[in-house]
Design a protein around this motif. Structure first.
Motif, short mmCIF file in Angstrom:
data_model
loop_
_atom_site.label_atom_id
_atom_site.label_comp_id
_atom_site.label_asym_id
_atom_site.label_seq_id
_atom_site.Cartn_x
_atom_site.Cartn_y
_atom_site.Cartn_z
N GLN A 18 -16.78 -11.11 2.15
CA GLN A 18 -15.51 -11.18 1.43
C GLN A 18 -15.19 -9.84 0.77
O GLN A 18 -14.05 -9.37 0.81
N VAL A 19 -16.19 -9.23 0.16
CA VAL A 19 -15.99 -7.94 -0.49
C VAL A 19 -15.62 -6.89 0.55
O VAL A 19 -14.72 -6.08 0.33
N ALA A 20 -16.29 -6.91 1.68
CA ALA A 20 -16.01 -5.92 2.72
C ALA A 20 -14.57 -6.00 3.21
O ALA A 20 -13.90 -4.98 3.37
N VAL A 21 -14.08 -7.20 3.44
CA VAL A 21 -12.70 -7.38 3.90
C VAL A 21 -11.73 -6.92 2.82
O VAL A 21 -10.78 -6.17 3.10
N PHE A 22 -11.97 -7.35 1.59
CA PHE A 22 -11.08 -6.95 0.50
C PHE A 22 -11.15 -5.44 0.26
O PHE A 22 -10.14 -4.80 0.02
N ALA A 23 -12.34 -4.87 0.35
CA ALA A 23 -12.52 -3.43 0.12
C ALA A 23 -11.72 -2.61 1.13
O ALA A 23 -11.13 -1.58 0.79
N ALA A 24 -11.68 -3.08 2.38
CA ALA A 24 -10.89 -2.36 3.39
C ALA A 24 -9.41 -2.38 3.03
O ALA A 24 -8.72 -1.36 3.13
N GLY A 25 -8.93 -3.53 2.59
CA GLY A 25 -7.53 -3.61 2.18
C GLY A 25 -7.24 -2.77 0.94
O GLY A 25 -6.21 -2.11 0.85
N LEU A 26 -8.18 -2.78 -0.01
CA LEU A 26 -8.02 -1.97 -1.22
C LEU A 26 -8.02 -0.48 -0.89
O LEU A 26 -7.20 0.27 -1.42
N ALA A 27 -8.90 -0.08 0.01
CA ALA A 27 -8.94 1.33 0.41
C ALA A 27 -7.62 1.76 1.04
O ALA A 27 -7.10 2.85 0.75
N HIS A 28 -7.07 0.91 1.87
CA HIS A 28 -5.77 1.23 2.49
C HIS A 28 -4.68 1.32 1.42
O HIS A 28 -3.88 2.27 1.39
N TRP A 29 -4.65 0.34 0.53
CA TRP A 29 -3.65 0.33 -0.54
C TRP A 29 -3.76 1.59 -1.39
O TRP A 29 -2.76 2.24 -1.69
N TRP A 30 -4.99 1.95 -1.76
CA TRP A 30 -5.19 3.12 -2.61
C TRP A 30 -4.80 4.40 -1.86
O TRP A 30 -4.25 5.32 -2.45
N GLY A 31 -5.05 4.43 -0.58
CA GLY A 31 -4.62 5.60 0.20
C GLY A 31 -3.12 5.79 0.15
O GLY A 31 -2.62 6.91 0.06
N VAL A 32 -2.39 4.69 0.19
CA VAL A 32 -0.93 4.75 0.12
C VAL A 32 -0.45 5.12 -1.30
O VAL A 32 0.56 5.79 -1.46
N HIS A 33 -1.21 4.69 -2.32
CA HIS A 33 -0.78 4.86 -3.72
C HIS A 33 -1.59 5.89 -4.50
O HIS A 33 -1.52 5.93 -5.73
N GLN A 34 -2.31 6.75 -3.82
CA GLN A 34 -3.18 7.69 -4.52
C GLN A 34 -2.43 8.69 -5.40
O GLN A 34 -2.99 9.21 -6.36
N ASP A 35 -1.16 8.91 -5.14
CA ASP A 35 -0.38 9.82 -5.98
C ASP A 35 0.04 9.17 -7.30
O ASP A 35 0.39 9.87 -8.24
N SER A 36 0.03 7.85 -7.36
CA SER A 36 0.50 7.17 -8.57
C SER A 36 -0.58 6.39 -9.31
O SER A 36 -0.39 6.04 -10.47
N HIS A 37 -1.71 6.11 -8.68
CA HIS A 37 -2.76 5.29 -9.30
C HIS A 37 -4.11 6.00 -9.28
O HIS A 37 -4.50 6.57 -8.25
N LEU A 38 -4.78 5.95 -10.40
CA LEU A 38 -6.11 6.54 -10.52
C LEU A 38 -7.04 5.51 -11.16
O LEU A 38 -6.65 4.83 -12.11
#
Length: 137
Positions: A18-38
């Motif tokens: 479950q963590v692995a699946v969610f982590a992949a989605g989180l990594a993608h989301w953070w890649g898209v939002h890295q300019d606004s979220h830290l």
């Protein structure tokens, strides 16, 4: 961080898959939002992350004399149950708030659960009659 977000949402230790699946989605989301979220993280003596706090920085519309304005919002503060009561969450919020101030934010907001309000008040957060919200209809 995916594990901590899971724990914060579900309150139970997730299965590694479950963590692995969610982590992949989180990594993608953070890649898209890295300019606004830290993300700010806390570790004790080992490599395991025991706490986190996110800061979202969003540019505001310029005003005369203030061409570069920022809004900052603290999000998803969480400390594992075993590590609570040691000031970790407060330190994470302080670090995120200081970062936002260095980036030009004139204020930092947070949407808090009822139990955490006293913690944020101790850290200098105050309620504001000017900060309003509208929920979806």
């Amino acid at each position: 961080m995916a594990r901590l977000l899971w724990l914060d949402t579900h309150g139970v230790e997730p299965a590694p898959a479950q963590v692995a699946v969610f982590a992949a989605g989180l990594a993608h989301w953070w890649g898209v939002h890295q300019d606004s979220h830290l993300a700010f993280v806390a570790r004790l003596l080992g490599p395991e992350i025991v706490g986190m706090a996110w800061i979202a920085l969003v540019p505001r519309v310029p005003r005369p004399g203030a061409a570069s304005r920022m809004s900052a919002d603290i999000q998803s503060v969480f400390v594992t149950v075993e590590s609570r009561g040691q000031g970790i969450g407060s330190a994470l919020v302080e670090a995120a708030s200081e970062y936002a101030a260095r980036r030009g934010s004139l204020r930092v907001t947070v949407s808090s659960g009822r139990k955490a309000v006293p913690v944020y008040e101790r850290l200098g957060f105050e309620s504001s009659r000017q900060l309003l919200q509208r929920l979806p209809r």
